[in-house]
Design an enzyme around this catalytic site. Structure first.
Site, PDB file in Angstrom:
ATOM      1  N   GLU A  93      -0.619  -0.789  12.166  1.00 59.80           N
ATOM      2  CA  GLU A  93      -0.136  -0.959  10.992  1.00 59.80           C
ATOM      3  C   GLU A  93       0.219   0.384  10.906  1.00 59.80           C
ATOM      4  O   GLU A  93      -0.432   1.336  11.969  1.00 59.80           O
ATOM      5  CB  GLU A  93      -1.076  -1.113   9.938  1.00 59.80           C
ATOM      6  CG  GLU A  93      -1.520  -1.642   8.774  1.00 59.80           C
ATOM      7  CD  GLU A  93      -0.733  -2.114   7.778  1.00 59.80           C
ATOM      8  OE1 GLU A  93       0.571  -1.799   8.480  1.00 59.80           O
ATOM      9  OE2 GLU A  93      -0.946  -2.871   6.922  1.00 59.80           O
ATOM     10  N   ASP A  94       0.527   0.684   9.033  1.00 60.91           N
ATOM     11  CA  ASP A  94       0.741   2.434   8.901  1.00 60.91           C
ATOM     12  C   ASP A  94      -0.615   2.810   8.379  1.00 60.91           C
ATOM     13  O   ASP A  94      -0.828   3.609   9.292  1.00 60.91           O
ATOM     14  CB  ASP A  94       1.915   2.500   8.170  1.00 60.91           C
ATOM     15  CG  ASP A  94       1.448   1.364   6.844  1.00 60.91           C
ATOM     16  OD1 ASP A  94       0.692   0.832   7.097  1.00 60.91           O
ATOM     17  OD2 ASP A  94       2.630   1.084   6.211  1.00 60.91           O
ATOM     18  N   ASP A  97      -6.263   1.049   3.680  1.00 58.66           N
ATOM     19  CA  ASP A  97      -6.423   1.460   2.569  1.00 58.66           C
ATOM     20  C   ASP A  97      -8.286   1.266   2.033  1.00 58.66           C
ATOM     21  O   ASP A  97      -8.634   0.961   2.788  1.00 58.66           O
ATOM     22  CB  ASP A  97      -5.704   1.424   1.713  1.00 58.66           C
ATOM     23  CG  ASP A  97      -6.083   1.838  -0.025  1.00 58.66           C
ATOM     24  OD1 ASP A  97      -5.715   3.455   0.842  1.00 58.66           O
ATOM     25  OD2 ASP A  97      -6.023   1.760  -1.063  1.00 58.66           O
ATOM     26  N   PHE A 146      -2.015   9.619  -2.058  1.00 59.32           N
ATOM     27  CA  PHE A 146      -1.139   8.542  -1.634  1.00 59.32           C
ATOM     28  C   PHE A 146      -0.131   9.311  -0.478  1.00 59.32           C
ATOM     29  O   PHE A 146       0.299   9.974  -1.141  1.00 59.32           O
ATOM     30  CB  PHE A 146      -0.554   8.487  -3.323  1.00 59.32           C
ATOM     31  CG  PHE A 146       0.486   7.677  -3.151  1.00 59.32           C
ATOM     32  CD1 PHE A 146      -0.235   5.782  -2.763  1.00 59.32           C
ATOM     33  CD2 PHE A 146       1.729   7.260  -2.375  1.00 59.32           C
ATOM     34  CE1 PHE A 146       0.217   5.392  -2.648  1.00 59.32           C
ATOM     35  CE2 PHE A 146       2.464   6.402  -2.159  1.00 59.32           C
ATOM     36  CZ  PHE A 146       1.875   5.282  -2.401  1.00 59.32           C
ATOM     37  N   ARG A 159      10.064   7.975   3.535  1.00 59.74           N
ATOM     38  CA  ARG A 159      10.088   6.816   4.650  1.00 59.74           C
ATOM     39  C   ARG A 159      10.372   8.038   5.701  1.00 59.74           C
ATOM     40  O   ARG A 159      10.302   7.832   6.702  1.00 59.74           O
ATOM     41  CB  ARG A 159      10.557   5.496   5.011  1.00 59.74           C
ATOM     42  CG  ARG A 159       9.817   4.517   4.394  1.00 59.74           C
ATOM     43  CD  ARG A 159      10.519   3.047   4.763  1.00 59.74           C
ATOM     44  NE  ARG A 159      10.457   1.906   3.620  1.00 59.74           N
ATOM     45  CZ  ARG A 159       9.308   1.487   2.578  1.00 59.74           C
ATOM     46  NH1 ARG A 159       8.375   1.580   3.958  1.00 59.74           N
ATOM     47  NH2 ARG A 159       9.329   0.473   2.030  1.00 59.74           N
TER      48      ARG A 159
HETATM   49  P1  IMP Z   1      -4.731  -1.987   1.776  1.00 58.33           P
HETATM   50  O1  IMP Z   1      -4.443  -3.205   1.368  1.00 58.33           O
HETATM   51  O2  IMP Z   1      -5.190  -1.421   0.387  1.00 58.33           O
HETATM   52  O3  IMP Z   1      -5.708  -1.542   2.945  1.00 58.33           O
HETATM   53  O4  IMP Z   1      -3.822  -1.357   1.615  1.00 58.33           O
HETATM   54  C1  IMP Z   1      -2.844  -0.979   2.914  1.00 58.33           C
HETATM   55  C2  IMP Z   1      -0.801  -1.447   2.592  1.00 58.33           C
HETATM   56  O5  IMP Z   1      -1.229   0.015   1.605  1.00 58.33           O
HETATM   57  C3  IMP Z   1      -0.865  -0.332   3.925  1.00 58.33           C
HETATM   58  O6  IMP Z   1      -0.377  -1.158   4.984  1.00 58.33           O
HETATM   59  C4  IMP Z   1       0.255   0.586   3.197  1.00 58.33           C
HETATM   60  O7  IMP Z   1       1.548  -0.046   3.464  1.00 58.33           O
HETATM   61  C5  IMP Z   1       0.279   0.343   2.057  1.00 58.33           C
HETATM   62  N1  IMP Z   1      -0.640   1.757   1.172  1.00 58.33           N
HETATM   63  C6  IMP Z   1      -2.024   2.199   1.024  1.00 58.33           C
HETATM   64  N2  IMP Z   1      -2.151   3.569   1.415  1.00 58.33           N
HETATM   65  C7  IMP Z   1      -0.829   3.656   1.221  1.00 58.33           C
HETATM   66  C8  IMP Z   1      -0.816   5.146   1.095  1.00 58.33           C
HETATM   67  O8  IMP Z   1      -1.230   6.590   0.372  1.00 58.33           O
HETATM   68  N3  IMP Z   1       0.585   5.625   0.839  1.00 58.33           N
HETATM   69  C9  IMP Z   1       1.738   4.215   0.849  1.00 58.33           C
HETATM   70  N4  IMP Z   1       1.692   2.796   1.242  1.00 58.33           N
HETATM   71  C10 IMP Z   1       0.463   2.825   1.385  1.00 58.33           C
HETATM   72 MG    MG Z   2       1.864  -1.455   5.467  1.00 55.64          MG
END
Ligand code: IMP
Ligand code: MG
Length: 174
Positions: A93-94, A97, A146, A159
């Site tokens: 995963e990238d 959050d 962000f 990207r």
């Molecule tokens: P989560 O479900 O809140 O943990 O968010 C995870 C997903 O949201 C990641 O797979 C990212 O694709 C996207 N994401 C979370 N934070 C960022 C950010 O700072 N920039 C861009 N995409 C984000």
């Molecule tokens: Mg993602």
């Protein structure tokens, strides 16, 4: 857009993660599941540094849309037909959050009864975590901003950047 992590630092951490995974999964052939679209650049760099054979799969998860705040609804698309039963799975995963996306993905994959599941993330935005998720491999910690670049987008932009940066709240895409 403000620069945060230079290309050479990302490269170094990806190399180290690949070495760790190669050591941990020696004599095994894990299934790597890349979470699209954000992990695509990281995934491609990581697999080319591994010293073990792997099977590559991708799953599409989306929750953000055109906003910088999570919509809190996760959508999943999976084209993969073969079962993960009895396999060693590594989710690639990238960025994590709130952790909601990974929690959702984990429960989805666990239904297929893999032998093991580990998570490998490039970036950890720890300050925003809402659900506890065990991250076996973490590339770098990032502040509560962000993040964009190295595969990670804001409304599909940024990207292509070879480094990682962040955008300010009011820095919309015109
Ligand atoms: P989560 O479900 O809140 O943990 O968010 C995870 C997903 O949201 C990641 O797979 C990212 O694709 C996207 N994401 C979370 N934070 C960022 C950010 O700072 N920039 C861009 N995409 C984000
Ligand atoms: Mg993602």
């Amino acid at each position: 857009m403000i620069k945060l992590i230079p290309e050479r630092e990302i490269k170094k951490r990806v190399q180290e993660l690949a070495e760790e995974i190669s050591r941990d999964y020696k004599d095994r052939e894990p299934v790597l599941i890349g979470v699209l679209k954000g992990s695509w650049v990281f995934f491609a760099d990581l697999v080319r540094k591994l010293k073990i054979p792997v099977i590559c799969h991708f799953i599409r998860l989306a929750s953000y849309g055109k906003k910088t705040v999570s919509s809190r609804k996760v959508r999943l698309q999976n084209d993969q037909k073969e079962s993960l039963r009895g396999k060693d799975v590594i989710i690639v995963e990238d960025i994590v959050d709130t952790g909601l996306s990974l929690k959702y993905l984990l429960s989805y994959l666990k239904k297929q009864k893999p032998k093991s599941i580990a998570i490998c993330v490039l970036l950890d935005k720890e300050a925003r975590r809402e659900v506890a998720i065990e991250l076996k491999y973490v590339g770098l910690k990032v502040p509560n901003k962000f993040i964009v670049g190295y595969g990670i987008d804001f409304a599909e932009r940024f990207r292509q950047l070879p480094y990682i940066g962040y955008i300010e709240e009011d820095e919309g895409v015109s």
